[in-house]
Design a protein around this motif. Structure first.
Motif, PDB file in Angstrom:
ATOM      1  N   SER A  65      31.025  29.243  39.693  1.00  0.00           N
ATOM      2  CA  SER A  65      31.913  30.311  39.235  1.00  0.00           C
ATOM      3  C   SER A  65      33.372  29.895  39.382  1.00  0.00           C
ATOM      4  O   SER A  65      33.705  28.951  40.106  1.00  0.00           O
ATOM      5  N   THR A  66      34.238  30.638  38.687  1.00  0.00           N
ATOM      6  CA  THR A  66      35.672  30.363  38.696  1.00  0.00           C
ATOM      7  C   THR A  66      36.427  31.636  39.033  1.00  0.00           C
ATOM      8  O   THR A  66      36.138  32.702  38.491  1.00  0.00           O
ATOM      9  N   MET A  67      37.411  31.526  39.938  1.00  0.00           N
ATOM     10  CA  MET A  67      38.227  32.667  40.332  1.00  0.00           C
ATOM     11  C   MET A  67      39.698  32.331  40.116  1.00  0.00           C
ATOM     12  O   MET A  67      40.131  31.198  40.358  1.00  0.00           O
ATOM     13  N   ALA A  68      40.460  33.328  39.674  1.00  0.00           N
ATOM     14  CA  ALA A  68      41.909  33.190  39.554  1.00  0.00           C
ATOM     15  C   ALA A  68      42.557  34.507  39.948  1.00  0.00           C
ATOM     16  O   ALA A  68      41.966  35.583  39.798  1.00  0.00           O
ATOM     17  N   ILE A  69      43.778  34.428  40.473  1.00  0.00           N
ATOM     18  CA  ILE A  69      44.531  35.603  40.885  1.00  0.00           C
ATOM     19  C   ILE A  69      45.650  35.831  39.880  1.00  0.00           C
ATOM     20  O   ILE A  69      46.431  34.914  39.591  1.00  0.00           O
ATOM     21  N   HIS A  70      45.720  37.051  39.344  1.00  0.00           N
ATOM     22  CA  HIS A  70      46.782  37.436  38.415  1.00  0.00           C
ATOM     23  C   HIS A  70      47.768  38.339  39.148  1.00  0.00           C
ATOM     24  O   HIS A  70      47.367  39.358  39.715  1.00  0.00           O
ATOM     25  N   THR A  71      49.045  37.976  39.151  1.00  0.00           N
ATOM     26  CA  THR A  71      50.087  38.747  39.827  1.00  0.00           C
ATOM     27  C   THR A  71      51.275  38.913  38.885  1.00  0.00           C
ATOM     28  O   THR A  71      51.357  38.234  37.849  1.00  0.00           O
ATOM     29  N   PRO A  72      52.219  39.793  39.235  1.00  0.00           N
ATOM     30  CA  PRO A  72      53.422  39.920  38.402  1.00  0.00           C
ATOM     31  C   PRO A  72      54.191  38.602  38.275  1.00  0.00           C
ATOM     32  O   PRO A  72      54.906  38.392  37.291  1.00  0.00           O
ATOM     33  N   ALA A  73      54.034  37.697  39.280  1.00  0.00           N
ATOM     34  CA  ALA A  73      54.768  36.427  39.262  1.00  0.00           C
ATOM     35  C   ALA A  73      54.039  35.332  38.490  1.00  0.00           C
ATOM     36  O   ALA A  73      54.588  34.246  38.285  1.00  0.00           O
ATOM     37  N   GLY A  74      52.792  35.602  38.083  1.00  0.00           N
ATOM     38  CA  GLY A  74      52.068  34.588  37.339  1.00  0.00           C
ATOM     39  C   GLY A  74      50.597  34.551  37.712  1.00  0.00           C
ATOM     40  O   GLY A  74      50.093  35.453  38.397  1.00  0.00           O
ATOM     41  N   VAL A  75      49.935  33.490  37.260  1.00  0.00           N
ATOM     42  CA  VAL A  75      48.489  33.338  37.465  1.00  0.00           C
ATOM     43  C   VAL A  75      48.251  32.075  38.284  1.00  0.00           C
ATOM     44  O   VAL A  75      48.875  31.033  38.033  1.00  0.00           O
ATOM     45  N   SER A  76      47.339  32.173  39.261  1.00  0.00           N
ATOM     46  CA  SER A  76      47.035  31.029  40.112  1.00  0.00           C
ATOM     47  C   SER A  76      46.239  29.969  39.368  1.00  0.00           C
ATOM     48  O   SER A  76      45.728  30.200  38.264  1.00  0.00           O
TER      49      SER A  76
END
Length: 218
Positions: A65-76
Motif C-alpha cells: 500500500s501507499t500513504m501520503a499526507i496532504h496539508t495546506p503546505a503541500g503533499v508528502s
C-alpha cells in the motif's frame, strides 16, 4: 504490522498546522486541513498535529500500500507499507494507581485491569481490548461505530493461550459503539500455570502478540 480497520499513528514533521482531535462520528477524513490518503482514498482521522496523526485504516486496504499526507503546505512523499490480513495488538494504555502503560485487559470479577496486585485466576472471565483484528462479519465501513446487534465478529478467529493452555473464547470482534476498537472475551481454564510472568499469546491468522501476566492458582 497493521491490518485493515486497525487504528494507527503516523509520525513525521509539519503534518498539520494545528493540534486537533475529534469526537465526530462518522470520523472525518480531513481534520485541521490535513488528510491521510491510502491507496488514493482518504482515511478516517481521530487526531492531527504537526508531528503525529491518528486514524483508522480502511477495511478494503490489503497488501502493498501507499500513504501520503496532504496539508495546506503541500503533499508528502509516498510512504510504502504492507497491510496484513490480521495484526492483533493489545492497547497498553491502562492505568491503575501509580502504574501506567498497562495492557488493557479487564477482569470481569471486579471490572479492573489485570495487574500484579489484581492477577488472573483459573475460571476468570477477561476482556482484552486491542486493534488490528482485520475484517469482520457483518462488514463495517471505516469511520463508523460498530453495531451491537448483530455484533461485528472477526472473520479470522483468534487462538489465545496462557502459559500454553488455550482460553475459551466467547467473542472476538469490534467493540459495540466504538471505532476501530476490538475486544476478545475469554475464560481462563483450570490447569493454567501460575507465576509472575506467564505469557498470554494471541495468535490470529498467523500474526501473534505476547504479553506477560501474573497468574495465581488458589
Amino acid at each position: 504490522p497493521v491490518a485493515p480497520g486497525g487504528l494507527i499513528s503516523v509520525y513525521g514533521q509539519q503534518m498539520s498546522p494545528v493540534n486537533m482531535a475529534t469526537s465526530q462520528i462518522p470520523l472525518p477524513t480531513a481534520l485541521g486541513e490535513s488528510c491521510l490518503v491510502v491507496n488514493g482514498a482518504p482515511m478516517p482521522l481521530l487526531f492531527v498535529s504537526a508531528q503525529q496523526i491518528n486514524g483508522q485504516l480502511p477495511f478494503n486496504v490489503i497488501g502493498n500500500s501507499t500513504m501520503a499526507i496532504h496539508t495546506p503546505a503541500g503533499v508528502s512523499n509516498n510512504f510504502l507499507f504492507t497491510v496484513l490480513p490480521t495484526a492483533p495488538a493489545v492497547f497498553q494504555t491502562g492505568a491503575a494507581g501509580p502504574e501506567t502503560g498497562l495492557a488493557t485487559i479487564v477482569r470481569a470479577d471486579n471490572n479492573q485491569l489485570v495487574t500484579p496486585t489484581n492477577p488472573l485466576h483459573p475460571k476468570d472471565t477477561i476482556v482484552i481490548y486491542l486493534t488490528g483484528m482485520g475484517v469482520t462479519f457483518p462488514a463495517i465501513a471505516a469511520g463508523l461505530p460498530s453495531p451491537s446487534d448483530p455484533l461485528a465478529s472477526a472473520v479470522a478467529v483468534p487462538v489465545v493461550t496462557l502459559g500454553g493452555v488455550a482460553l475459551n473464547i466467547g467473542y472476538a470482534g469490534l467493540t459495540p459503539d466504538s471505532v476501530g476498537l476490538y475486544q476478545i472475551n475469554a475464560t481462563v481454564p483450570t490447569g493454567v500455570p501460575q507465576g509472575l510472568s506467564i505469557p498470554l499469546i494471541i495468535d490470529q491468522g498467523g500474526s501473534t502478540t505476547t504479553l506477560n501476566l501474573r497468574v495465581v492458582v488458589p
